[in-house]
Write an enzyme that holds these catalytic residues in place. Structure first.
Site, PDB file in Angstrom:
ATOM      1  N   ASP A 116       0.810  -1.227   0.000  1.00 23.15           N
ATOM      2  CA  ASP A 116       0.000   0.000   0.000  1.00 23.15           C
ATOM      3  C   ASP A 116       0.837   1.269   0.000  1.00 23.15           C
ATOM      4  OD1 ASP A 116      -2.602  -1.076  -0.151  1.00 23.15           O
ATOM      5  OD2 ASP A 116      -2.453  -1.712   1.935  1.00 23.15           O
ATOM      6  N   ASP A 177      -6.240  -5.113  -4.965  1.00 18.45           N
ATOM      7  CA  ASP A 177      -6.041  -3.694  -4.652  1.00 18.45           C
ATOM      8  C   ASP A 177      -4.694  -3.184  -5.155  1.00 18.45           C
ATOM      9  OD1 ASP A 177      -7.359  -5.405  -2.846  1.00 18.45           O
ATOM     10  OD2 ASP A 177      -7.466  -3.896  -1.291  1.00 18.45           O
TER      11      ASP A 177
HETATM   12  N1  GLY Z   1      -7.088  -1.937   0.231  1.00 16.34           N
HETATM   13  C1  GLY Z   1      -7.781  -2.520   1.328  1.00 16.34           C
HETATM   14  C2  GLY Z   1      -9.241  -2.398   1.216  1.00 16.34           C
HETATM   15  O1  GLY Z   1      -9.780  -2.007   0.190  1.00 16.34           O
HETATM   16  O2  GLY Z   1      -9.888  -2.690   2.196  1.00 16.34           O
END
Ligand code: GLY
Length: 400
Positions: A116, A177
């Protein structure tokens, strides 16, 4: 360096405004302004609790309100958007305070064991570089991109999602993601000319297209590779209803992420992947156009909605429309994005801004763990405001 807002007050004559979008922007901006006073330099939590954001709890030696976890940059991104929308320096100044803390976080190597880093550094320091040419922010962004590259595993050609690279439970695991974290690497490649970045983007997105996207156009939330041999192993969920279900937010990340990565790689299979994710998502919407938290639920279910997935997909559909090679389909993506956004404005926002710290109500973070169910979320708020920006100012240049 300049601190004049690049797009304040502009609107393309070609824009057909979504009903209520100007009032929605005014309400959002007033909440963001109030939240600056409420939180000061402290970061709010991932989600609201009873429609109010608490300060981010302390964890791992990082104090209350500290810059940890994957969602803090969504606040910074909202501050940049609010500055671009209004030209008011209060948003610029607050964004720069956040950016300084992101510079410190990466220099101090604090809580960086995550894919992330893309979300975190694109919306904070890369945005600062793009908007105001902040050199220190550029340096921090390149450091973050280098950290993200450490997660690229050979021979699989994937970026590991979570945890320390030696953690056996997380080894070789990717998540959908991560498509949204590739723009940090693309940007770093453009800045440095180092082809390792573009190569990682190309290989990781190709692996996800091949394995995380299923034949029926739905997606796994996560997918494991054997980190030693590089063999693809199996799909699994973390936040969805069950392994074979289609977690709504993951599908929305797929629409947006595949479209953005198509734009930079030119790989037409990624454009097709984004279209397939979009068609599946749109086919599984209930009558008010805002999905349940997992797309296995349909009209008549009392499962909670995930308005954040709707906000992400609006941005994804707008992005898909800009890269779409078929004009009729582009018009359809835009029309569907506008309809979803209109529903969010009409039914998923506080009656008055003072009623919540969140811009967007009724999202779900992680239902299986009972975390942030039917609450506001920092990312839901960010993508809702990005959606409003895109709907009303199509000339806006994204931070991604
Ligand atoms: N990227 C983590 C979520 O969307 O919860």
């Amino acid at each position: 360096m300049t601190s004049s807002s690049p797009s304040a007050g502009t609107r393309s004559a070609a824009t057909t405004p979504v009903a209520g979008s100007d009032d929605a922007i005014a309400a959002a901006v007033s909440t963001i302004r109030r939240n600056i006073a409420t939180f000061g330099g402290g970061f709010p939590g991932d989600t609201t609790v009873g429609d109010r954001y608490p300060l981010r709890p302390a964890e791992g030696g990082i104090p209350v309100g500290g810059n940890r976890g994957w969602t803090t940059s969504f606040r910074t991104g909202m501050l940049w958007l609010a500055w671009e929308l209004t030209g008011d320096e209060v948003f610029h100044d607050a964004a720069r305070i956040d950016v300084a803390d992101f510079e410190r976080r990466v220099r101090d190597e604090e809580d960086l064991d995550t894919h992330d880093l893309g979300f975190l550094y694109t919306l904070s320091t890369v945005a600062a570089w793009r908007l105001i040419g902040d050199e220190a922010a550029r340096d921090a962004s390149l450091l973050a991109a280098d950290h993200l590259m450490r997660r690229f595993l050979e021979p699989a050609g994937i970026i590991q999602a979570w945890g320390d690279l030696s953690d056996p439970a997380q080894r070789g695991r990717t998540i959908i993601d991560s498509l949204m974290n590739m723009p940090l690497l693309t940007w770093a490649g453009e800045q440095t000319g180092d082809e390792r970045f573009a190569d990682a983007v190309r290989r990781h997105t190709e692996q996800l297209r091949e394995h995380i996207l299923r034949e029926d156009d739905s997606t796994f939330h996560t997918f494991y590779w054997d980190a030693e041999t590089g063999q693809p192993l199996r799909g699994a969920t973390e936040q969805g209803a069950f392994d074979e279900s289609c977690w709504a937010r993951g599908q929305a990340w797929g629409v947006y992420g595949f479209a953005m990565n198509y734009a930079v790689t030119g790989d037409e299979r990624l454009l097709e992947a984004s279209r397939r994710c979009a068609e599946y998502f749109l086919r599984h919407l209930p009558s008010d156009d805002v999905p349940f938290w997992d797309l296995v639920y349909t009209d008549g279910s009392d499962a909670p909605r995930d308005s954040s997935a709707a906000a992400i997909v609006v941005c994804g559909l707008f992005e898909l429309a800009t890269v779409e090679t078929d004009a009729e389909r582009a018009a359809e993506w835009t029309a569907r994005a506008n309809a979803i956004l209109a529903s969010l404005i009409a039914h998923y926002t506080p009656a008055v801004p003072e009623a919540s710290d969140a811009l967007l109500l009724h999202s779900v973070y992680d239902l299986p763990k009972g975390n942030g169910v039917d609450e506001g979320t920092l990312w839901g708020d960010y993508f809702y405001l990005e959606a409003l920006m895109r709907a009303t100012r199509p000339e806006w240049r994204k931070y991604w």
